[in-house]
Design a protein around this motif. Structure first.
Motif, mmCIF file in Angstrom:
data_model
loop_
_atom_site.group_PDB
_atom_site.id
_atom_site.type_symbol
_atom_site.label_atom_id
_atom_site.label_comp_id
_atom_site.label_asym_id
_atom_site.label_seq_id
_atom_site.Cartn_x
_atom_site.Cartn_y
_atom_site.Cartn_z
ATOM 1 N N LYS A 1 -8.969 -0.277 -5.986
ATOM 2 C CA LYS A 1 -9.019 0.389 -4.681
ATOM 3 C C LYS A 1 -10.321 1.151 -4.551
ATOM 4 O O LYS A 1 -10.627 2.019 -5.373
ATOM 5 C CB LYS A 1 -7.826 1.355 -4.552
ATOM 6 C CG LYS A 1 -7.813 2.186 -3.268
ATOM 7 C CD LYS A 1 -7.505 1.357 -2.037
ATOM 8 C CE LYS A 1 -7.680 2.155 -0.747
ATOM 9 N NZ LYS A 1 -6.590 3.067 -0.484
ATOM 10 N N HIS B 1 -4.890 -0.720 5.691
ATOM 11 C CA HIS B 1 -4.370 0.005 6.866
ATOM 12 C C HIS B 1 -5.285 -0.095 8.087
ATOM 13 O O HIS B 1 -5.761 0.909 8.597
ATOM 14 C CB HIS B 1 -4.067 1.464 6.525
ATOM 15 C CG HIS B 1 -5.102 2.171 5.687
ATOM 16 N ND1 HIS B 1 -6.433 2.215 6.015
ATOM 17 C CD2 HIS B 1 -4.994 2.858 4.526
ATOM 18 C CE1 HIS B 1 -7.085 2.902 5.100
ATOM 19 N NE2 HIS B 1 -6.231 3.296 4.178
ATOM 20 N N ASP C 1 1.307 2.530 3.550
ATOM 21 C CA ASP C 1 0.481 3.733 3.372
ATOM 22 C C ASP C 1 1.354 4.987 3.468
ATOM 23 O O ASP C 1 0.890 6.047 3.898
ATOM 24 C CB ASP C 1 -0.684 3.800 4.378
ATOM 25 C CG ASP C 1 -1.786 4.751 3.920
ATOM 26 O OD1 ASP C 1 -1.773 5.154 2.743
ATOM 27 O OD2 ASP C 1 -2.650 5.096 4.751
ATOM 28 N N MET D 1 -1.127 3.118 -5.093
ATOM 29 C CA MET D 1 -2.478 3.672 -4.927
ATOM 30 C C MET D 1 -2.841 4.625 -6.076
ATOM 31 O O MET D 1 -1.979 5.339 -6.593
ATOM 32 C CB MET D 1 -2.575 4.398 -3.578
ATOM 33 C CG MET D 1 -2.507 3.445 -2.410
ATOM 34 S SD MET D 1 -3.868 2.244 -2.440
ATOM 35 C CE MET D 1 -2.961 0.708 -2.522
ATOM 36 N N HIS E 1 0.878 -1.196 0.000
ATOM 37 C CA HIS E 1 0.000 0.000 0.000
ATOM 38 C C HIS E 1 0.902 1.229 0.000
ATOM 39 O O HIS E 1 1.422 1.626 1.040
ATOM 40 C CB HIS E 1 -0.908 0.002 1.234
ATOM 41 C CG HIS E 1 -1.905 1.112 1.238
ATOM 42 N ND1 HIS E 1 -3.247 0.909 1.483
ATOM 43 C CD2 HIS E 1 -1.774 2.444 1.027
ATOM 44 C CE1 HIS E 1 -3.889 2.066 1.417
ATOM 45 N NE2 HIS E 1 -3.004 3.015 1.150
ATOM 46 N N HIS F 1 1.682 5.273 -1.678
ATOM 47 C CA HIS F 1 1.327 6.462 -2.461
ATOM 48 C C HIS F 1 2.602 7.068 -3.038
ATOM 49 O O HIS F 1 3.510 7.428 -2.289
ATOM 50 C CB HIS F 1 0.629 7.506 -1.577
ATOM 51 C CG HIS F 1 -0.669 7.026 -1.021
ATOM 52 N ND1 HIS F 1 -1.866 7.188 -1.683
ATOM 53 C CD2 HIS F 1 -0.965 6.348 0.116
ATOM 54 C CE1 HIS F 1 -2.850 6.657 -0.958
ATOM 55 N NE2 HIS F 1 -2.329 6.128 0.139
HETATM 56 ZN ZN ZN Z 1 -3.414 5.042 1.465
#
Ligand code: ZN
Ligand code: DOR
Length: 335
Positions: A95, A168, A240, A38, A12, A14
């Motif tokens: 997602k 998450h 994340d 993502m 996960h 970004h």
């Molecule tokens: Zn995220």
């Protein structure tokens, strides 16, 4: 003391776009063998053209590192079988964001009506495409994830062949749901394993620890640590890591996201070592994800050692977690 990891994965991540992408992508691609990327750009990644072009920009930014970007598509209710089948191997998962719940999620799903969702979710089940979900309602901030568990359960029981990844997770209630449904899985971040809400707002406000879902109570962190440190087969690491420029974090209206990419593996080694669970780190950062997603990442060996790592005060315009502090583990070698 050293420990060796084979093909660590961040399920996960970004990476953003443009200058930010060029700053942050190498900080993941140098040590991870792959990551689930993502799609919450502006506009979101919701076509094959956008997804393939974004994948190419990521590969450009990773400067020849051994690194596989596993691409995700921004979920929309009107996707059908033919549209999704057209992606072939270039698509790893979708997602789903509840509309407006977090950064750039305005075009997400509102209401979770099973009949409306059925065509897209049945197509995904048939194609073996997992559904990754940001599971929060728009209720009171500390209860949002807990309130979403019934939606996870409804989806899991209506679509038993669909792999659902609770992204998450931050609460004991989400962990309990994992064992009730065969098709529920979860990612856990580094920051939710380390902090509670006290670290964010219990003393002076610490904007670089502000994220969605917000960190919860000590009892939740304990439950997360228990499944991560024991490498529960249905949980995997997903950082994340979510970069925002320093001025967007240290501002009135602080953006949500903790930037952990540059410290993730060293900090995980420190945590697992502290709890005498280093032998389970390989499963948590790679093996579990490989079997949940059915992926074979490129070969990459990362050797970590118990020597101090000084965390930089910034990486370009972004402030990492533990900026200016020292971790007790560091990366020794990457082969
Ligand atoms: Zn995220
Ligand atoms: O803290 C977060 N930041 N949570 C999310 O769900 C999104 C992310 C971001 O994109 O900045």
């Amino acid at each position: 003391m050293t420990t060796e990891l084979n093909s660590p994965l961040d399920m996960h991540l970004h990476l953003r776009d443009g200058d930010m992408l060029r700053t942050v992508a190498p900080l993941s691609s140098e040590s991870f063998a792959g990551a689930l990327i993502m799609p919450n750009l502006v506009p979101p990644i919701d076509t094959k053209e956008a997804l393939l072009a974004y994948r190419d920009r990521i590969l450009d930014a990773t400067k020849g590192d051994i690194f596989k970007p596993y691409m995700t598509l921004f979920f929309r209710e009107n996707y059908d079988y033919d549209f999704l089948a057209g992606f072939g191997d270039s698509l790893t998962a979708l997602k789903l964001y509840p509309a407006g719940i977090t950064t750039n999620s305005e075009g997400g799903v509102s209401g979770f009506d099973i009949d409306t969702l059925r065509p897209a979710l049945e197509a995904m089940s048939e194609l073996g495409l997992p559904l990754c979900i940001h599971g929060e309602t728009n209720g009171f901030v500390m209860d949002r994830e807990k309130e979403f568990v019934s939606i996870y359960e409804n989806l899991a029981s209506n679509f038993p062949k669909l792999k659902i990844i609770m992204e998450h997770i931050t609460t004991k209630e989400s962990i309990d749901a994992l064992d009730r449904y065969e098709n529920l899985y979860a990612t856990i971040t580094l920051h939710h394993l380390l902090i509670t809400l006290d670290d964010v707002v219990g003393g002076m406000l610490r904007p670089h620890l502000f994220c969605k879902p917000i960190a919860k109570r000590p009892i939740d962190r304990e439950a997360l640590q228990k499944v991560a440190l024991n490498a529960h087969p249905k949980v995997m690491f997903g950082s994340d890591s979510a970069p925002h420029p320093k001025e967007a974090k240290e501002s009135c209206g602080c953006a949500a996201g903790v930037f952990t990419a540059p410290i993730a593996l060293a900090a995980l080694a420190e945590l697992f070592d502290k709890h005498h669970k280093l032998e389970n780190l390989q499963k948590f950062v790679s093996d579990n994800a490989k079997s949940i997603y059915g992926i074979t990442p490129p070969e990459k060996k990362v050797i970590l050692e118990k020597t101090p790592m000084n965390v930089p005060s910034s990486c370009g315009s972004v402030v990492p977690m533990f900026a200016g502090e020292t971790l007790s583990w560091s990366i020794k070698e990457i082969i």
